[in-house]
Design a protein around this motif. Structure first.
Motif, PDB file in Angstrom:
ATOM      1  N   LEU A  80      57.575  21.957  34.225  1.00  0.00           N
ATOM      2  CA  LEU A  80      56.237  21.896  34.018  1.00  0.00           C
ATOM      3  C   LEU A  80      55.360  21.094  35.104  1.00  0.00           C
ATOM      4  CD1 LEU A  80      57.211  21.692  30.041  1.00  0.00           C
ATOM      5  CD2 LEU A  80      55.391  22.748  31.995  1.00  0.00           C
ATOM      6  N   ALA A  81      56.164  19.810  35.824  1.00  0.00           N
ATOM      7  CA  ALA A  81      56.173  19.070  36.726  1.00  0.00           C
ATOM      8  C   ALA A  81      55.693  19.912  38.114  1.00  0.00           C
ATOM      9  CB  ALA A  81      56.344  17.715  37.103  1.00  0.00           C
ATOM     10  N   LEU A  82      56.726  21.096  37.732  1.00  0.00           N
ATOM     11  CA  LEU A  82      56.199  21.728  39.463  1.00  0.00           C
ATOM     12  C   LEU A  82      54.830  22.741  39.526  1.00  0.00           C
ATOM     13  CD1 LEU A  82      60.084  22.568  40.486  1.00  0.00           C
ATOM     14  CD2 LEU A  82      58.514  21.432  41.643  1.00  0.00           C
ATOM     15  N   ALA A  83      55.127  23.106  38.075  1.00  0.00           N
ATOM     16  CA  ALA A  83      53.572  23.971  37.109  1.00  0.00           C
ATOM     17  C   ALA A  83      52.240  23.095  37.886  1.00  0.00           C
ATOM     18  CB  ALA A  83      53.811  24.572  36.286  1.00  0.00           C
ATOM     19  N   LYS A  84      52.673  22.616  36.991  1.00  0.00           N
ATOM     20  CA  LYS A  84      51.303  21.087  37.057  1.00  0.00           C
ATOM     21  C   LYS A  84      50.888  21.665  38.896  1.00  0.00           C
ATOM     22  CE  LYS A  84      48.269  17.887  35.805  1.00  0.00           C
ATOM     23  NZ  LYS A  84      47.235  17.884  34.892  1.00  0.00           N
ATOM     24  N   GLN A  85      52.076  20.901  39.445  1.00  0.00           N
ATOM     25  CA  GLN A  85      51.689  20.505  40.659  1.00  0.00           C
ATOM     26  C   GLN A  85      50.396  22.046  41.488  1.00  0.00           C
ATOM     27  OE1 GLN A  85      55.280  19.203  42.917  1.00  0.00           O
ATOM     28  NE2 GLN A  85      53.967  19.418  44.812  1.00  0.00           N
ATOM     29  N   ALA A  86      51.566  22.939  40.906  1.00  0.00           N
ATOM     30  CA  ALA A  86      50.729  24.395  41.832  1.00  0.00           C
ATOM     31  C   ALA A  86      49.895  24.928  41.477  1.00  0.00           C
ATOM     32  CB  ALA A  86      51.606  25.743  41.119  1.00  0.00           C
ATOM     33  N   ALA A 106      58.839  21.651  23.648  1.00  0.00           N
ATOM     34  CA  ALA A 106      57.009  20.705  22.454  1.00  0.00           C
ATOM     35  C   ALA A 106      56.678  19.638  23.648  1.00  0.00           C
ATOM     36  CB  ALA A 106      57.089  21.137  21.387  1.00  0.00           C
ATOM     37  N   ARG A 107      57.239  18.843  23.422  1.00  0.00           N
ATOM     38  CA  ARG A 107      57.020  17.536  23.088  1.00  0.00           C
ATOM     39  C   ARG A 107      57.242  17.528  25.509  1.00  0.00           C
ATOM     40  NH1 ARG A 107      60.625  15.994  19.815  1.00  0.00           N
ATOM     41  NH2 ARG A 107      62.369  16.125  20.869  1.00  0.00           N
ATOM     42  N   ALA A 108      57.793  18.025  25.973  1.00  0.00           N
ATOM     43  CA  ALA A 108      58.020  18.248  27.578  1.00  0.00           C
ATOM     44  C   ALA A 108      56.388  18.655  27.486  1.00  0.00           C
ATOM     45  CB  ALA A 108      59.286  19.037  28.070  1.00  0.00           C
ATOM     46  N   GLY A 113      50.620  17.408  30.964  1.00  0.00           N
ATOM     47  CA  GLY A 113      49.629  17.001  31.693  1.00  0.00           C
ATOM     48  C   GLY A 113      48.540  18.620  31.819  1.00  0.00           C
ATOM     49  N   ILE A 114      48.967  19.864  31.339  1.00  0.00           N
ATOM     50  CA  ILE A 114      48.635  20.960  30.761  1.00  0.00           C
ATOM     51  C   ILE A 114      48.203  21.415  29.635  1.00  0.00           C
ATOM     52  CG2 ILE A 114      49.159  23.556  31.694  1.00  0.00           C
ATOM     53  CD1 ILE A 114      51.162  22.142  33.786  1.00  0.00           C
ATOM     54  N   GLU A 115      46.779  22.418  29.760  1.00  0.00           N
ATOM     55  CA  GLU A 115      46.180  22.854  28.792  1.00  0.00           C
ATOM     56  C   GLU A 115      47.754  23.014  27.846  1.00  0.00           C
ATOM     57  OE1 GLU A 115      42.551  24.345  28.931  1.00  0.00           O
ATOM     58  OE2 GLU A 115      41.573  22.331  28.854  1.00  0.00           O
ATOM     59  N   HIS A 171      42.903  29.676  21.808  1.00  0.00           N
ATOM     60  CA  HIS A 171      43.805  29.020  21.476  1.00  0.00           C
ATOM     61  C   HIS A 171      44.306  27.786  22.469  1.00  0.00           C
ATOM     62  CE1 HIS A 171      43.740  32.521  19.874  1.00  0.00           C
ATOM     63  NE2 HIS A 171      43.488  33.397  20.681  1.00  0.00           N
ATOM     64  N   VAL A 172      44.134  26.736  23.175  1.00  0.00           N
ATOM     65  CA  VAL A 172      44.481  25.961  23.207  1.00  0.00           C
ATOM     66  C   VAL A 172      44.684  25.069  22.661  1.00  0.00           C
ATOM     67  CG1 VAL A 172      43.951  23.879  25.410  1.00  0.00           C
ATOM     68  CG2 VAL A 172      43.748  26.570  26.262  1.00  0.00           C
ATOM     69  N   GLY A 173      45.893  24.184  21.947  1.00  0.00           N
ATOM     70  CA  GLY A 173      45.966  23.127  21.647  1.00  0.00           C
ATOM     71  C   GLY A 173      46.264  23.747  20.299  1.00  0.00           C
ATOM     72  N   ALA A 174      46.433  24.820  20.061  1.00  0.00           N
ATOM     73  CA  ALA A 174      47.007  25.425  18.880  1.00  0.00           C
ATOM     74  C   ALA A 174      48.457  25.224  19.022  1.00  0.00           C
ATOM     75  CB  ALA A 174      46.606  26.205  18.957  1.00  0.00           C
ATOM     76  N   SER A 175      48.926  25.054  17.622  1.00  0.00           N
ATOM     77  CA  SER A 175      50.329  25.336  17.339  1.00  0.00           C
ATOM     78  C   SER A 175      50.634  26.163  16.246  1.00  0.00           C
ATOM     79  CB  SER A 175      50.873  23.943  16.376  1.00  0.00           C
ATOM     80  OG  SER A 175      50.882  22.591  17.644  1.00  0.00           O
ATOM     81  N   TYR A 176      51.113  27.115  16.290  1.00  0.00           N
ATOM     82  CA  TYR A 176      51.504  28.364  15.538  1.00  0.00           C
ATOM     83  C   TYR A 176      52.497  28.586  15.212  1.00  0.00           C
ATOM     84  CZ  TYR A 176      46.812  30.008  17.378  1.00  0.00           C
ATOM     85  OH  TYR A 176      45.212  29.943  18.244  1.00  0.00           O
ATOM     86  N   GLU A 177      52.346  28.537  13.608  1.00  0.00           N
ATOM     87  CA  GLU A 177      54.147  28.222  13.237  1.00  0.00           C
ATOM     88  C   GLU A 177      54.092  29.768  12.254  1.00  0.00           C
ATOM     89  OE1 GLU A 177      55.134  25.386  10.430  1.00  0.00           O
ATOM     90  OE2 GLU A 177      54.141  24.053  11.295  1.00  0.00           O
ATOM     91  N   LEU A 178      55.022  30.415  13.630  1.00  0.00           N
ATOM     92  CA  LEU A 178      54.724  32.063  13.324  1.00  0.00           C
ATOM     93  C   LEU A 178      55.073  33.133  11.760  1.00  0.00           C
ATOM     94  CD1 LEU A 178      54.062  33.106  16.598  1.00  0.00           C
ATOM     95  CD2 LEU A 178      52.233  32.915  15.102  1.00  0.00           C
ATOM     96  N   THR A 179      55.611  33.579  10.942  1.00  0.00           N
ATOM     97  CA  THR A 179      56.166  34.523  10.372  1.00  0.00           C
ATOM     98  C   THR A 179      56.448  35.614   9.851  1.00  0.00           C
ATOM     99  OG1 THR A 179      54.855  34.539   8.265  1.00  0.00           O
ATOM    100  CG2 THR A 179      56.139  31.561   8.440  1.00  0.00           C
TER     101      THR A 179
END
Length: 267
Positions: A80-86, A106-108, A113-115, A171-179
């Protein structure tokens, strides 16, 4: 918008590629360890790489706007750090609640810092495949908890929700508990597999230790962990929700539908 699908030749990743194209995506990039064997549609840009090979990621991330992140907890923070840098602006991840399996992912993502948009699925319907050796060998499935119940979800539904989250706003910031669409007991899963096969499959309740012995050839060291987790669903069954239907516009796959479509895997 350039969308990168990591794990693009894995189960959910491969389905996601098809859903993105079906929903009109025109710039899909697929990350795979084996591009020569990928057999992806010709309109997809295939790049060689893997989330656990960090040196393969900078080139893959270059020019990417949105990213589907397959769950690799050990390398997720560095990837994710590489993705942010890119310059990646949005991550849709397959993970889980912070205190559960894949919570590290999820925590990572949140720390990157990415949406983000989290997809937190319940048990995959495809896990029923662990019963295939017993069903192929006879007319009995041996497990310890017939009334344990959850709401398993088909991988294809997860992939379609991921496509929606990548392509649509809101959908940014959403946590979808899918069933899946229904809460179903272990005994009923066995019954429905039998119905798909045209056979009467008996669910035989046995001790935990015997069930571990039976399941170990299919699951190895995870057999006991899996069955002990099942025990918690006896008194606290997982409740189904309608998020898949709300997000995709059609009902989630029922287990009976899934069983009929995958019946040959149990013969």
């Amino acid at each position: 918008m350039t969308i990168l699908v990591t794990g693009a030749t894995g189960n959910i990743g491969r389905m996601l590629v098809d859903h993105l194209l079906a929903r009109g995506a025109t710039d899909v990039r697929a990350l795979t360890n084996h591009p020569d064997k990928a057999q992806l549609p010709g309109s997809v840009t295939v790049v060689e790489g893997y989330l656990r090979r960090l040196d393969s990621l900078p080139a893959a991330f270059e020019g990417v706007d949105s990213l589907y992140l397959a769950p690799t907890p050990d390398t997720a923070p560095d990837a994710l750090a590489l993705a942010k840098q890119a310059g990646v602006r949005h991550v849709v991840d397959l993970s889980g609640p912070h205190d559960g399996h894949w919570g590290d992912v999820a925590r990572a993502v949140e720390a990157s810092g990415i949406e983000w948009t989290h997809l937190w699925p319940g048990e995959f319907m495809e896990n029923a495949g662990i019963l295939a050796p017993q069903i192929a060998a006879g007319d009995t499935v041996r497990e310890p908890y017939p009334t344990a119940a959850n709401a398993p979800i088909a991988m294809n539904d997860i992939a379609e929700v991921a496509a929606v989250a990548l392509l649509e706003s809101g959908h940014v910031g959403a946590s979808y508990e899918l069933t899946g669409p229904e809460t179903i007991t272990r005994a009923e899963i066995v019954r429905q597999l039998g119905a798909a096969l045209g056979r009467n499959i008996e669910y035989r309740q046995v001790s935990l230790d015997e069930a571990v012995d039976v399941l170990t050839p299919a699951m190895g060291e995870y057999a006991r962990w899996y069955l002990e987790g099942m025990a918690s669903l006896v008194d606290a069954p997982q409740q189904a929700n309608r998020l898949v239907e709300q997000l995709t516009g059609h009902p989630a796959t029922a287990f009976a539908q899934w069983a009929s479509a995958h019946v040959d895997e149990f013969r």
